[in-house]
Design a protein around this motif. Structure first.
Motif, PDB file in Angstrom:
ATOM      1  N   SER A   1      38.965  28.272 -38.757  1.00  0.00           N
ATOM      2  CA  SER A   1      39.631  26.981 -38.893  1.00  0.00           C
ATOM      3  C   SER A   1      39.342  26.092 -37.692  1.00  0.00           C
ATOM      4  O   SER A   1      39.371  26.555 -36.549  1.00  0.00           O
ATOM      5  CB  SER A   1      41.145  27.187 -39.011  1.00  0.00           C
ATOM      6  OG  SER A   1      41.821  25.939 -38.929  1.00  0.00           O
ATOM      7  N   PRO A   2      39.101  24.797 -37.921  1.00  0.00           N
ATOM      8  CA  PRO A   2      38.930  23.882 -36.782  1.00  0.00           C
ATOM      9  C   PRO A   2      40.255  23.600 -36.070  1.00  0.00           C
ATOM     10  O   PRO A   2      40.255  23.212 -34.907  1.00  0.00           O
ATOM     11  CB  PRO A   2      38.370  22.610 -37.419  1.00  0.00           C
ATOM     12  CG  PRO A   2      38.807  22.674 -38.843  1.00  0.00           C
ATOM     13  CD  PRO A   2      38.842  24.127 -39.209  1.00  0.00           C
ATOM     14  N   LYS A   3      41.381  23.814 -36.769  1.00  0.00           N
ATOM     15  CA  LYS A   3      42.708  23.617 -36.182  1.00  0.00           C
ATOM     16  C   LYS A   3      43.586  24.814 -36.565  1.00  0.00           C
ATOM     17  O   LYS A   3      44.393  24.734 -37.488  1.00  0.00           O
ATOM     18  CB  LYS A   3      43.341  22.309 -36.673  1.00  0.00           C
ATOM     19  CG  LYS A   3      42.602  21.064 -36.218  1.00  0.00           C
ATOM     20  CD  LYS A   3      43.328  19.807 -36.705  1.00  0.00           C
ATOM     21  CE  LYS A   3      42.616  18.543 -36.240  1.00  0.00           C
ATOM     22  NZ  LYS A   3      43.307  17.313 -36.712  1.00  0.00           N
ATOM     23  N   PRO A   4      43.430  25.925 -35.856  1.00  0.00           N
ATOM     24  CA  PRO A   4      44.171  27.126 -36.246  1.00  0.00           C
ATOM     25  C   PRO A   4      45.685  26.924 -36.159  1.00  0.00           C
ATOM     26  O   PRO A   4      46.185  26.317 -35.206  1.00  0.00           O
ATOM     27  CB  PRO A   4      43.704  28.170 -35.230  1.00  0.00           C
ATOM     28  CG  PRO A   4      42.369  27.680 -34.769  1.00  0.00           C
ATOM     29  CD  PRO A   4      42.498  26.188 -34.746  1.00  0.00           C
ATOM     30  N   PRO A   5      46.429  27.420 -37.139  1.00  0.00           N
ATOM     31  CA  PRO A   5      47.891  27.354 -37.092  1.00  0.00           C
ATOM     32  C   PRO A   5      48.446  28.437 -36.174  1.00  0.00           C
ATOM     33  O   PRO A   5      47.703  29.064 -35.410  1.00  0.00           O
ATOM     34  CB  PRO A   5      48.281  27.584 -38.550  1.00  0.00           C
ATOM     35  CG  PRO A   5      47.180  28.425 -39.097  1.00  0.00           C
ATOM     36  CD  PRO A   5      45.924  27.990 -38.382  1.00  0.00           C
ATOM     37  N   MET A   6      49.750  28.666 -36.253  1.00  0.00           N
ATOM     38  CA  MET A   6      50.415  29.647 -35.410  1.00  0.00           C
ATOM     39  C   MET A   6      50.892  30.827 -36.256  1.00  0.00           C
ATOM     40  O   MET A   6      51.285  30.665 -37.409  1.00  0.00           O
ATOM     41  CB  MET A   6      51.612  29.019 -34.698  1.00  0.00           C
ATOM     42  CG  MET A   6      51.274  27.806 -33.841  1.00  0.00           C
ATOM     43  SD  MET A   6      50.286  28.218 -32.388  1.00  0.00           S
ATOM     44  CE  MET A   6      51.517  29.070 -31.388  1.00  0.00           C
ATOM     45  N   VAL A   7      50.868  32.004 -35.650  1.00  0.00           N
ATOM     46  CA  VAL A   7      51.408  33.212 -36.265  1.00  0.00           C
ATOM     47  C   VAL A   7      52.464  33.770 -35.312  1.00  0.00           C
ATOM     48  O   VAL A   7      52.127  34.204 -34.204  1.00  0.00           O
ATOM     49  CB  VAL A   7      50.311  34.268 -36.510  1.00  0.00           C
ATOM     50  CG1 VAL A   7      50.929  35.544 -37.083  1.00  0.00           C
ATOM     51  CG2 VAL A   7      49.239  33.733 -37.447  1.00  0.00           C
ATOM     52  N   TYR A   8      53.721  33.741 -35.738  1.00  0.00           N
ATOM     53  CA  TYR A   8      54.816  34.217 -34.879  1.00  0.00           C
ATOM     54  C   TYR A   8      55.097  35.680 -35.212  1.00  0.00           C
ATOM     55  O   TYR A   8      56.040  36.004 -35.920  1.00  0.00           O
ATOM     56  CB  TYR A   8      56.055  33.345 -35.075  1.00  0.00           C
ATOM     57  CG  TYR A   8      55.792  31.875 -34.835  1.00  0.00           C
ATOM     58  CD1 TYR A   8      55.482  31.406 -33.564  1.00  0.00           C
ATOM     59  CD2 TYR A   8      55.813  30.966 -35.896  1.00  0.00           C
ATOM     60  CE1 TYR A   8      55.211  30.058 -33.339  1.00  0.00           C
ATOM     61  CE2 TYR A   8      55.553  29.618 -35.675  1.00  0.00           C
ATOM     62  CZ  TYR A   8      55.254  29.174 -34.402  1.00  0.00           C
ATOM     63  OH  TYR A   8      54.993  27.836 -34.184  1.00  0.00           O
TER      64      TYR A   8
END
Length: 265
Positions: free
Chosen positions: A64-71
């Motif tokens: 991904s060019p803008k990786p999300p977050m994994v909590y």
């Protein structure tokens, strides 16, 4: 372009940089992470993280060019589930990584949805709080085979010459059921073994470290070796380089000894 060292870091616990008491407990770790960055003459083109918190049947590559977050932690304050680490991804390097692994005969695929887990965003929040360096991750393989993870590192070694810093992010001791004073002896003895093994001459180090389950207290310190496997990728990418211990702590979580290593100069 500068050829970067590779690293195996002990990444601390949960979202520790955002919790004052935990951040104080990990002050030595924080110092070591900042010193890593200070030692780099120029910033890396990108950071490739191999976290102990992501594993798949084949090697997954964050694209991904803008990786999300994994909590991927539990029981922490509500605000720690709103943390953002908005570093850009590195999709072109993800494609290159896929090609290198495929050429080496290692099963791999791109993952366009995966985000940063805390094995990545917690240490990087200390190293690069501005989140201005591209970051991408690759997964471990569920087999936990040390030789395969060494081969993954070997396949990716050329990325170092393109300005990519390869960081294996885990913990040199990871037994969530054994913290406190009971952890002191096994973690300390295993830590001594790990240091003695990694600082051997490179030509004799590989077979010794691959046979890690023969180490004293190995299966007490790592009932599941997810947090040790990133070491093998970092080592495989710098197999001919000497090791230097860049972080060492005693008494974490009431009794844990932990260390981090740099491979190459």
């Amino acid at each position: 372009m500068k050829k970067f060292p590779t690293y195996f870091i002990s990444h601390g616990g949960g979202p520790w940089p955002w919790i004052p008491d935990m951040r104080a407990a990990f002050s030595n770790l924080e110092t070591s992470l900042k010193e890593m960055v200070a030692a780099w003459d120029t910033p890396p083109k990108a950071i490739l993280m191999i976290s102990g918190h992501w594993e798949e049947k084949s090697v997954a590559i964050m694209a991904s060019p803008k990786p999300p977050m994994v909590y991927d932690y539990y029981g922490f304050p509500a605000e720690t589930y709103q943390i953002s680490y908005p570093a850009p991804g590195a999709p072109e390097l993800a494609e290159k990584t896929l090609s290198l692994l495929t050429e080496a005969g290692i099963p791999a695929h791109l993952d366009h949805k995966r985000g940063f887990d805390h094995g990545t965003f917690a240490p990087l929040a200390v190293m690069y709080p501005e989140a201005n360096i591209p970051v991408f991750q690759i997964s471990l393989m569920k087999s936990y085979d040390p030789a395969i993870h060494m081969a993954i590192g070997r396949a990716l070694a050329s990325l170092r010459e393109e300005g990519v810093a390869i960081i294996g992010s885990g913990l040199s001791y990871h037994n969530l059921r054994l913290f406190g004073p009971q952890a002191k002896e096994p973690s300390t003895v295993f830590d001594h073994w790990l240091n003695d093994t990694l600082t051997q001459a490179p030509e004799s180090r590989t077979p010794s470290v691959i046979d890690w389950t023969s180490a004293p207290y190995a299966r007490i310190c790592h009932q599941h070796e997810d947090h040790l496997m990133p070491l093998f990728v970092a080592l495989g990418a710098a197999e001919e380089d000497t090791a230097t211990r860049i972080y060492h702590d005693e008494g974490l979580f009431g009794g844990v000894t932990a260390s981090s290593y740099q491979f190459g100069s």
